[in-house]
Design a protein around this motif. Sequence first.
Motif, short mmCIF file in Angstrom:
data_model
loop_
_atom_site.label_atom_id
_atom_site.label_comp_id
_atom_site.label_asym_id
_atom_site.label_seq_id
_atom_site.Cartn_x
_atom_site.Cartn_y
_atom_site.Cartn_z
N GLY A 8 0.80 -1.26 -0.04
CA GLY A 8 -0.05 0.02 -0.19
C GLY A 8 0.82 1.24 0.15
N TYR A 9 1.94 1.12 0.74
CA TYR A 9 2.86 2.39 0.80
C TYR A 9 3.36 2.69 -0.57
CZ TYR A 9 2.41 1.94 5.97
OH TYR A 9 1.85 1.84 7.24
N ILE A 10 4.06 1.40 -1.23
CA ILE A 10 4.48 1.78 -2.34
C ILE A 10 3.64 2.12 -3.65
CG2 ILE A 10 5.59 0.34 -4.27
CD1 ILE A 10 6.72 -1.69 -2.26
N ALA A 11 2.52 1.73 -3.46
CA ALA A 11 1.39 2.11 -4.44
C ALA A 11 1.09 3.59 -4.34
CB ALA A 11 -0.17 1.32 -4.46
N ASP A 12 1.18 4.06 -2.94
CA ASP A 12 0.81 5.66 -2.60
C ASP A 12 1.95 6.44 -3.16
OD1 ASP A 12 -0.51 7.81 -1.15
OD2 ASP A 12 1.55 7.71 -0.02
N PHE B 55 2.73 11.01 -10.58
CA PHE B 55 2.04 11.35 -11.57
C PHE B 55 1.06 12.40 -11.13
CE2 PHE B 55 3.75 7.26 -12.52
CZ PHE B 55 4.25 7.21 -13.62
N PRO B 56 0.64 13.29 -12.41
CA PRO B 56 1.18 13.45 -13.55
C PRO B 56 2.61 14.12 -13.51
CG PRO B 56 -0.60 14.95 -13.33
CD PRO B 56 -0.40 14.18 -11.99
N PRO B 57 3.55 14.06 -14.47
CA PRO B 57 4.71 14.65 -14.46
C PRO B 57 4.68 16.20 -14.55
CG PRO B 57 4.58 13.22 -16.43
CD PRO B 57 3.49 13.08 -15.69
N ASP B 58 5.34 16.92 -14.11
CA ASP B 58 5.58 18.33 -14.19
C ASP B 58 6.20 18.90 -15.26
OD1 ASP B 58 5.41 21.06 -14.18
OD2 ASP B 58 5.95 21.02 -11.93
N LEU B 59 5.65 19.10 -16.38
CA LEU B 59 6.54 19.40 -17.76
C LEU B 59 6.97 20.99 -17.67
CD1 LEU B 59 4.06 17.72 -20.31
CD2 LEU B 59 6.09 16.65 -19.26
N THR B 60 6.67 21.54 -16.50
CA THR B 60 7.20 23.12 -16.50
C THR B 60 8.54 23.07 -16.30
OG1 THR B 60 6.71 23.31 -14.15
CG2 THR B 60 5.02 23.88 -15.95
N ILE B 61 9.09 21.80 -15.88
CA ILE B 61 10.73 21.94 -15.70
C ILE B 61 11.39 21.18 -16.69
CG2 ILE B 61 10.46 21.96 -13.13
CD1 ILE B 61 11.20 19.03 -13.33
N GLU C 201 8.84 17.12 -4.21
CA GLU C 201 8.27 17.25 -5.37
C GLU C 201 8.39 16.13 -6.50
OE1 GLU C 201 9.26 22.06 -5.98
OE2 GLU C 201 10.91 20.82 -5.30
N TYR C 202 7.55 15.40 -6.35
CA TYR C 202 7.79 13.98 -7.06
C TYR C 202 7.22 14.27 -8.46
CZ TYR C 202 7.71 11.93 -2.10
OH TYR C 202 8.25 11.82 -0.85
#
Length: 262
Positions: free
Chosen positions: A46-50, A56-62, A230-231
Amino acid sequence: MKAKYQSTATAQSIVKILILLAVIIVYSWAWEGLKVDLKSLKDSGGYIADFVSRLFPPDLTILDVAWEKLLETIQMSLWGTTIGAIISLPIAVLSANNLVPWWVRWVANFIQNAVRSIPSIILGLLFVAATGLGAPAGTLALGIYTVGYLGKFYQTAIESVDRYSLEALQVSGASWFQIAQYGVMPQVLPLLLGYTLYMFEYNIRAASVLGVVGAGGIGFELVNYIRGFEYNKATTMMLVLLVVVTGIDIVSSQLRRSLEQK
């Protein structure tokens, strides 16, 4: 004759059974040493799934930052591989059992083994302490790390050359350097280039890991994003790295195949 054949077959069957038992014992011993708690693994799902869901979703601003750091990673790998290849070649020649006496081989092999025993991340820590944070530390770490493996690859290639061609040069009065230059290098050059390309490709991945200890490249930014929770930005970094590494892998594989056909 038939009895002899049956006896041989029985002996071979016993040997196979003993090998199988030995493999089972070794793996059982290794599993016991891991002390795996299956219940704990099940509960951690459960922790891994969390954690994965937060990526996601990826932050494409960087994307601009990701590409900039990725280029730095490629530059580190390029220079690190080049430095390592230059140092590896003489060490490999001095390690080859068809070119030098045993005592020279012993010293050269000891150097290779000593370098290979140090993980890349430890080398990164050493050079960060010596030169400070940033890409120079990572480049030097990659260069030394490359010596341990590329030197062994080069040595294997040199030892596989046709010994009759070397003997012919010896009989004709060629010096040791002439034998190495005209008898060894033309035969092993395609292999050496192929191994070097493979190491360059691998070093891009290794360079991203060195960022954990502050040795520059995309790994440095990746770790900072993860530490700052900031995943989504970390995911962008990983995706950019995946795309480029896959592309380099395809190009490198094609180049290696073309070299092997020559």
